[in-house]
Scaffold this motif. Structure first.
Motif, mmCIF file in Angstrom:
data_model
loop_
_atom_site.group_PDB
_atom_site.id
_atom_site.type_symbol
_atom_site.label_atom_id
_atom_site.label_comp_id
_atom_site.label_asym_id
_atom_site.label_seq_id
_atom_site.Cartn_x
_atom_site.Cartn_y
_atom_site.Cartn_z
ATOM 1 N N CYS A 26 -5.099 0.409 6.369
ATOM 2 C CA CYS A 26 -5.583 1.792 6.430
ATOM 3 C C CYS A 26 -6.926 1.963 5.740
ATOM 4 O O CYS A 26 -7.474 3.055 5.724
ATOM 5 C CB CYS A 26 -4.552 2.753 5.854
ATOM 6 S SG CYS A 26 -4.328 2.621 4.067
ATOM 7 N N CYS A 56 -7.177 -1.758 1.179
ATOM 8 C CA CYS A 56 -6.037 -2.091 2.038
ATOM 9 C C CYS A 56 -6.562 -2.553 3.401
ATOM 10 O O CYS A 56 -7.429 -1.915 3.996
ATOM 11 C CB CYS A 56 -5.159 -0.852 2.200
ATOM 12 S SG CYS A 56 -3.883 -1.033 3.438
ATOM 13 N N CYS A 81 0.834 -1.192 0.000
ATOM 14 C CA CYS A 81 0.000 0.000 0.000
ATOM 15 C C CYS A 81 0.876 1.252 0.000
ATOM 16 O O CYS A 81 1.815 1.347 0.784
ATOM 17 C CB CYS A 81 -0.887 -0.029 1.248
ATOM 18 S SG CYS A 81 -1.876 1.457 1.449
ATOM 19 N N HIS A 100 0.215 4.043 1.106
ATOM 20 C CA HIS A 100 -0.050 4.879 2.279
ATOM 21 C C HIS A 100 0.558 4.311 3.557
ATOM 22 O O HIS A 100 1.060 5.046 4.396
ATOM 23 C CB HIS A 100 -1.556 5.065 2.476
ATOM 24 C CG HIS A 100 -2.200 5.756 1.319
ATOM 25 N ND1 HIS A 100 -2.175 7.123 1.159
ATOM 26 C CD2 HIS A 100 -2.867 5.261 0.250
ATOM 27 C CE1 HIS A 100 -2.807 7.432 0.031
ATOM 28 N NE2 HIS A 100 -3.237 6.331 -0.537
ATOM 29 N N CYS A 101 0.486 2.991 3.720
ATOM 30 C CA CYS A 101 0.918 2.424 4.996
ATOM 31 C C CYS A 101 1.867 1.238 4.826
ATOM 32 O O CYS A 101 2.235 0.606 5.806
ATOM 33 C CB CYS A 101 -0.304 2.017 5.820
ATOM 34 S SG CYS A 101 -1.214 0.646 5.092
ATOM 35 N N CYS A 145 1.332 -1.626 3.909
ATOM 36 C CA CYS A 145 0.683 -2.908 4.163
ATOM 37 C C CYS A 145 0.727 -3.758 2.886
ATOM 38 O O CYS A 145 0.561 -3.236 1.791
ATOM 39 C CB CYS A 145 -0.759 -2.645 4.593
ATOM 40 S SG CYS A 145 -1.794 -4.102 4.617
HETATM 41 ZN ZN ZN Z 1 -2.797 0.935 3.520
#
Ligand code: ZN
Length: 98
Positions: free
Chosen positions: A70, A67, A9, A11-12, A14
């Motif tokens: 998040c 995801c 991901c 963003h995070c 993951c």
């Molecule tokens: Zn994420």
């Protein structure tokens, strides 16, 4: 977004995603409710009709990927076959302990 390959991901970081239908549940409920209202006038046929409409809408909407960590949603993108529907066991790995 085109180079995004679901390896992790953005963003995070993951590495786990699941797929789901990008289906507007409010519209789905509204369609069913409308069918229920007309049951007395159509002898229940309206329920059958809205079930078909509901199914038709559901089939038409595309999958989206989400995801696990998040809950970021990835829409309008080709989702690889290795992205599976929501798995509770994987989700437990990312549950916040609060
Ligand atoms: Zn994420």
């Amino acid at each position: 977004m085109s180079e995004f390959d679901f390896s992790k991901c953005p963003h995070c970081n993951c590495k786990h995603f699941y797929r789901q239908k990008d289906f507007n549940k409010v519209i789905g409920c509204f369609v069913i409710l409308t069918g229920a209202v007309f049951v007395p006038f159509t002898y229940g046929l309206s329920l059958l009709l809205v079930a078909v409409i509901d199914w038709f809408l559901y089939k038409r909407v595309a999958d989206e990927a989400v995801c696990y960590k998040c809950r970021e949603e990835f829409k309008n993108i080709e989702i690889p076959d290795n992205i599976k529907p929501f798995d509770h066991h994987i989700a437990e790995l990312y549950e916040e302990p609060d």
